[in-house]
Design an enzyme around this catalytic site. Structure first.
Site, PDB file in Angstrom:
ATOM      1  N   THR B 146     -27.141 111.161 -27.467  1.00 43.00           N
ATOM      2  CA  THR B 146     -26.753 111.576 -28.827  1.00 43.00           C
ATOM      3  C   THR B 146     -26.396 110.312 -29.612  1.00 43.00           C
ATOM      4  O   THR B 146     -27.245 109.753 -30.295  1.00 43.00           O
ATOM      5  CB  THR B 146     -25.568 112.563 -28.806  1.00 43.00           C
ATOM      6  OG1 THR B 146     -24.523 112.043 -28.004  1.00 43.00           O
ATOM      7  CG2 THR B 146     -26.004 113.917 -28.305  1.00 43.00           C
ATOM      8  N   LYS B 172     -25.134 110.341 -20.064  1.00 38.91           N
ATOM      9  CA  LYS B 172     -25.022 110.032 -21.486  1.00 38.91           C
ATOM     10  C   LYS B 172     -23.561 109.841 -21.860  1.00 38.91           C
ATOM     11  O   LYS B 172     -22.674 110.223 -21.116  1.00 38.91           O
ATOM     12  CB  LYS B 172     -25.663 111.107 -22.343  1.00 38.91           C
ATOM     13  CG  LYS B 172     -24.843 112.375 -22.385  1.00 38.91           C
ATOM     14  CD  LYS B 172     -25.320 113.300 -23.480  1.00 38.91           C
ATOM     15  CE  LYS B 172     -25.076 112.718 -24.850  1.00 38.91           C
ATOM     16  NZ  LYS B 172     -23.647 112.747 -25.237  1.00 38.91           N
ATOM     17  N   THR B 183     -20.413 114.184 -25.755  1.00 36.65           N
ATOM     18  CA  THR B 183     -20.088 114.752 -24.456  1.00 36.65           C
ATOM     19  C   THR B 183     -20.520 113.787 -23.390  1.00 36.65           C
ATOM     20  O   THR B 183     -21.522 113.106 -23.537  1.00 36.65           O
ATOM     21  CB  THR B 183     -20.887 116.058 -24.277  1.00 36.65           C
ATOM     22  OG1 THR B 183     -20.449 116.975 -25.246  1.00 36.65           O
ATOM     23  CG2 THR B 183     -20.727 116.635 -22.902  1.00 36.65           C
ATOM     24  N   GLU B 266     -18.824 104.275 -29.169  1.00 38.23           N
ATOM     25  CA  GLU B 266     -19.008 103.866 -30.572  1.00 38.23           C
ATOM     26  C   GLU B 266     -17.832 103.043 -31.062  1.00 38.23           C
ATOM     27  O   GLU B 266     -16.676 103.385 -30.815  1.00 38.23           O
ATOM     28  CB  GLU B 266     -19.177 105.094 -31.456  1.00 38.23           C
ATOM     29  CG  GLU B 266     -20.639 105.406 -31.671  1.00 38.23           C
ATOM     30  CD  GLU B 266     -20.845 106.345 -32.836  1.00 38.23           C
ATOM     31  OE1 GLU B 266     -20.379 106.027 -33.941  1.00 38.23           O
ATOM     32  OE2 GLU B 266     -21.484 107.373 -32.624  1.00 38.23           O
ATOM     33  N   ASN B 388     -15.205 107.137 -37.293  1.00 34.83           N
ATOM     34  CA  ASN B 388     -14.615 108.444 -37.069  1.00 34.83           C
ATOM     35  C   ASN B 388     -13.936 109.035 -38.289  1.00 34.83           C
ATOM     36  O   ASN B 388     -13.643 110.229 -38.317  1.00 34.83           O
ATOM     37  CB  ASN B 388     -13.634 108.384 -35.892  1.00 34.83           C
ATOM     38  CG  ASN B 388     -14.385 108.386 -34.582  1.00 34.83           C
ATOM     39  OD1 ASN B 388     -14.977 109.378 -34.227  1.00 34.83           O
ATOM     40  ND2 ASN B 388     -14.390 107.255 -33.901  1.00 34.83           N
TER      41      ASN B 388
END
Lengths: 393, 393
Positions: B146, B172, B183, B266, B388
């Site tokens: 993702t 992932k 996730t 991230e 975020n």
């Protein structure tokens, strides 16, 4: 509850001792004294790395009786090895000499840099020379500031059948922030006549629902201290209903100070209140409220004015509290954003107006019971990261 | 442990189903199949707000026997109400039809946006048409991404007396990140012949020491899933010492995937490993390690290359673990910064060299016992806040 007279029987004084670097550029020592012995109770950091003044004050509080508080900013006397406790006792002795009491009747508190030996001689000299006067509470609030941008204090009076009692609160900021860590210090003085055992109970209960329900960055300082002193100088002894009323006022003072501390955290641009409803147990409610206020993803969403029910619900869900997602709901201000297991269509303008408020109310119903709890948190901003990353030891 | 042959008896396939928005611009569905029944074990999110695919897969795993895994990215099928479970079962049925097995022998997993109904018809159609081939594991790793910036996979072989067994891991990224939450998904396949009961034990132990010891932002997703499938196609059944050796390799694969996930979070610019020593209990060690890796103040200090032993020690101290501050020590790389209750003079050049490393090792000795634990965390950067906070629902 406006203030007309201040707490009776208490005097205060401050001094500029140059605690931080030897230059007495600001007041950094404060002394709070009562003209008679007080019933006293306290709550301290639960951090296993506990600072020397907390260790000494906890010992002095075992009798539940104090005459005064000796506090300094500029140096936390934490992680200072064995000499730390010796220095804290020396501070208590100097204050006892000034007040005219036993050193065991003095509480000490320190806040500032850690890992640096306390310049105890300078502090003792300042304390011994301090002038004590009634009513100068804002001087005390200023002397104990570290990274706070404003002094935090408040006074309320409570008229009871036999007369009026006063409650005075003074505090400084939470958050383990620049330069190494800051500390939450809160002192509450009252002239009500209250038994030690009752006072201890009230203080534990109030701190659990106020100071322990706030978070700026989720870290607990080594020096956190709440002290409550009741000297009975008003001659009024609340009992029965009036004792419950007094406990409520005490909790109200703690809540106001706690919320001021949150709002004044470094790098904070927004404050939010999380109200949990529908929890199975009170402990579940408490856990869920605190987990939502400390979630980095919720905090960044609040910073970005993002009504992100997914992050809020997921934080409640990982707290350990029981959640029934098919009956859970999330409300931001008056706007219901999630209900009955599914998101609601979003009224963006209404949500935007909520995020413009001084304190953003978020309500989460866990959908399993009837217990409730509140907690207060702050957003996570780029500014927070900058402040906390830029400091170099 | 270089890879010469891949895990025997497994085939894989991927498809572009346009899960996110109907446009099949990237592969977003993957199917993993075994030519025979596998012993299977799994670990799922502990979040009370658990996604439908986790609920369904947990049910299917009760027998400990699986033939395959059906996974999609682009939509997490979480907070989707009652239809969510129905959709997860439909995914399992479509995969069972393609593989030629019972739907209860299929695990399903989803990752992506939450609160949006799964476009299950598109996924079913894609699954039914998927071509299954051996060895295309990097296609699987890509299809389940993702916000990951790179695919995460690894294969190892373990030569044993009766022959060689292979272990293949695909994963992932973790972190509940943009758009609503991401996730952690990890799938480990082996052709070793292992009993279900032993496999369950190994998986719990390995996940506790690897995937459960990493943190990007302290939040637990609603969809986290680890699945391990052992089909016995190698004809080799490790026993005794060799079974312990197999468990070690399995844990090594999990640790490698876990560390890759952390490094790819991230807004992450630095990764650090916290090793706790000298804890009284294993639980104390575990708690202290994880509290240090999730502390915002430690994370910002790491970001600023600040060897801030005060924040590290205070985080360990508030974790609930017993700490003897007079015997505690903190080491950053090879540099001892705190020992025997007091800070050490700082060699700034030596510390700077440690902070330049790909992964920064931090060792904290709690000074009370002999237990140890490790955990891995990431720095907290302005970039993290920006990513975020910027997303708007």
């Amino acid at each position: 509850m406006a203030m007309t007279h201040d707490v009776l029987g208490f005097t205060v004084g401050t001094a500029a001792a140059g605690v931080r670097d030897g230059t007495p550029s600001r007041t950094d020592v404060a002394l709070i004294a009562s003209d008679r012995i007080c019933a006293a109770a306290g709550v301290f950091t639960t951090n296993q790395v506990i600072a020397a003044p907390c260790v000494v004050t906890r010992r002095h509080l075992e009798q539940g009786r104090l005459r005064g508080i000796d506090v300094n900013s500029g140096n936390a006397n934490a992680c200072t090895g064995e000499q730390g406790e010796r220095h804290a006792v020396m501070m208590a002795r100097a204050a006892a000499q000034r007040i005219g009491c036993d050193p065991y009747e003095v509480a000490v508190a320190s806040t500032g840099v850690i890992g640096v030996p306390l310049p105890v001689e300078r502090i003792m000299k300042a304390v011994k020379g301090i002038g004590l006067r009634p009513g100068e509470w804002s001087d005390v609030a200023k002397a104990i500031m570290t990274t706070d941008t404003k002094p935090k204090l408040l006074g309320v009076e409570l008229p009871l059948r036999a007369g009026t009692v006063h409650v005075r609160g003074v505090a400084k900021g939470a958050g383990m922030i620049h330069p190494n860590m800051a500390t939450m210090l809160a002192f509450v003085m009252t002239d009500a006549d209250v038994e030690v055992s009752a006072l201890r109970h009230f203080v534990r209960h109030a701190s659990e629902r106020t100071f322990n329900a706030i978070s700026v960055d989720g870290d607990t300082s080594t020096n956190d201290t709440l002290l409550v002193l009741a000297n009975g100088a008003s001659g009024v002894k609340p009992e029965g209903d009036e004792l419950a009323q007094f406990a409520n006022v005490l909790e109200g003072v703690c809540e106001t100070l706690a919320r001021e501390i949150v709002a004044d955290g470094e790098g904070v641009t927004k404050v939010f209140e999380v109200s949990i409803r529908g929890a199975e147990t009170a402990e579940d409610a408490r856990r869920a409220a605190r987990t939502v206020t400390t979630s980095s993803l919720v905090k960044t969403a609040i910073h970005g004015s993002d009504p992100n029910w997914g992050r809020i619900l997921a934080a409640a869900g990982r707290s350990g509290a029981k959640v029934d997602q098919t009956h859970a709901s999330v409300r931001i201000g008056e706007v219901v954003v999630f209900a009955a297991g599914a998101p609601r269509p979003l009224d963006r303008d209404a949500v935007r107006r909520v995020f413009d408020r001084k304190e953003i109310p978020i309500e989460v119903d866990l959908g399993v019971g009837a217990e409730t709890a509140r907690a207060w948190g702050t957003d996570l901003s780029e500014e927070y990261v900058r402040i906390n990353a830029d400091y170099t030891t």
